[in-house]
Scaffold this motif. Structure first.
Motif, mmCIF file in Angstrom:
data_model
loop_
_atom_site.group_PDB
_atom_site.id
_atom_site.type_symbol
_atom_site.label_atom_id
_atom_site.label_comp_id
_atom_site.label_asym_id
_atom_site.label_seq_id
_atom_site.Cartn_x
_atom_site.Cartn_y
_atom_site.Cartn_z
ATOM 1 N N GLY A 82 -8.851 2.198 -3.714
ATOM 2 C CA GLY A 82 -8.415 2.719 -2.555
ATOM 3 C C GLY A 82 -8.120 1.895 -1.606
ATOM 4 N N ARG A 173 -5.456 3.135 -7.941
ATOM 5 C CA ARG A 173 -6.229 3.706 -8.945
ATOM 6 C C ARG A 173 -5.815 3.358 -10.229
ATOM 7 N N GLY A 208 -12.727 7.285 -5.354
ATOM 8 C CA GLY A 208 -11.618 6.922 -4.642
ATOM 9 C C GLY A 208 -12.126 6.518 -3.128
ATOM 10 N N HIS A 210 -10.806 6.339 0.892
ATOM 11 C CA HIS A 210 -9.494 6.388 1.578
ATOM 12 C C HIS A 210 -9.417 6.082 2.966
#
Length: 267
Positions: A82, A173, A208, A210
């Motif tokens: 991320g 990713r 993940g 963000h």
């Protein structure tokens, strides 16, 4: 007069110094794999987990996986991917330290050169301890590198031992190059992309991270400031992030460092 042979021997020793002493793989909380040897990390003291805010789901998933590894149970290799500065590397180190505080027999081993992984796996295979092998900021320019790591993760002739799992951070990713020209330079661009996608699929746990919104960014600043008994104006913290074009945990910490310096404080 110094014997010429002694001078030659001394010169050769300077050119090729002896390898570092072999560290006890059970004695330290963290190591760096360097020059084919484990080098202890002195003063391993990551941030407390509660200092990392806004990533509770990622914390819980990584902690659960590491607890299983430390207990000798089945555990996954982990890809943390991320936006930059969102706490991926910090979480790896803090989570390992948290498991150690729970009396989990787990050590962190940081690796920068993937070619040394087979030798590292061999060195750790016979040790009665669990190891989280940490590869930070992974990216590949050559598809063959991705295939080599993929082989180690699953199905290769030299897979990692049962007491070792990989923790890898990356800004993307799928670990594939963004530059279209890089893709077009491959003999078969689709095959190159498939290599990178197949690698990311080998990680059983993918977490993940963000980009932060303003509220999350200010919460991180507030946590750092409170931990160091500092006060701040939210507008100043927002202006700091705006000038750097990013809201992240890293930028929040840099703001607090500046805040402490202006207050004549050390951290």
């Amino acid at each position: 007069m110094i014997d010429p042979l002694d001078r030659i021997a001394a010169a050769l020793e300077r050119l090729s110094p002896p390898p570092p002493p072999v560290a006890d793989p059970r004695a330290n909380a963290a190591y760096v794999w360097r020059g084919g040897a484990l080098v202890p990390v002195l003063g391993f003291a990551p941030l407390p987990l509660d200092r990392l805010v806004g990533i509770d789901r990622q914390k819980a998933a990584l902690l659960g996986n590491l607890r299983r590894l430390a207990s000798g149970f089945a555990a996954q290799d982990v890809l943390l991917w991320g936006a930059r500065g969102t706490g991926k590397s910090a979480l790896v180190k803090s989570a390992v330290a948290a498991i150690q505080a729970e009396s989990g027999d787990l050590a962190l081993v940081e690796v920068s050169d993937l070619t040394g992984l087979p030798m590292l796996f061999a060195a750790l295979a016979g040790v009665d301890r669990a190891f989280a092998v940490f590869v930070d900021d992974l990216g590949f320019d050559v598809p063959a590198e991705a295939r080599a790591l993929r082989s180690m993760l699953e199905g290769g002739s030299e897979p990692r031992p049962h007491n070792v799992r990989l923790l890898v951070t990356a800004n993307r990713r799928h670990l594939a190059p963004r530059d279209i020209a890089e893709q077009e330079s491959a003999i078969n661009p689709r095959d190159s992309a498939d290599d990178h996608l197949a690698l990311s699929d080998r990680f059983g746990l993918s977490l993940g991270f963000h980009a932060l919104d303003q509220e999350g960014y200010l919460a991180i600043v507030a946590g750092y400031a409170a931990a160091h008994d500092l006060t701040f104006e939210p507008a100043d913290a927002i202006g700091w992030a705006t000038r750097r074009g990013s809201r992240s945990g890293r930028v929040a910490w840099q703001f607090v460092v500046d805040l402490a310096g202006q207050a004549g404080r050390s951290l």
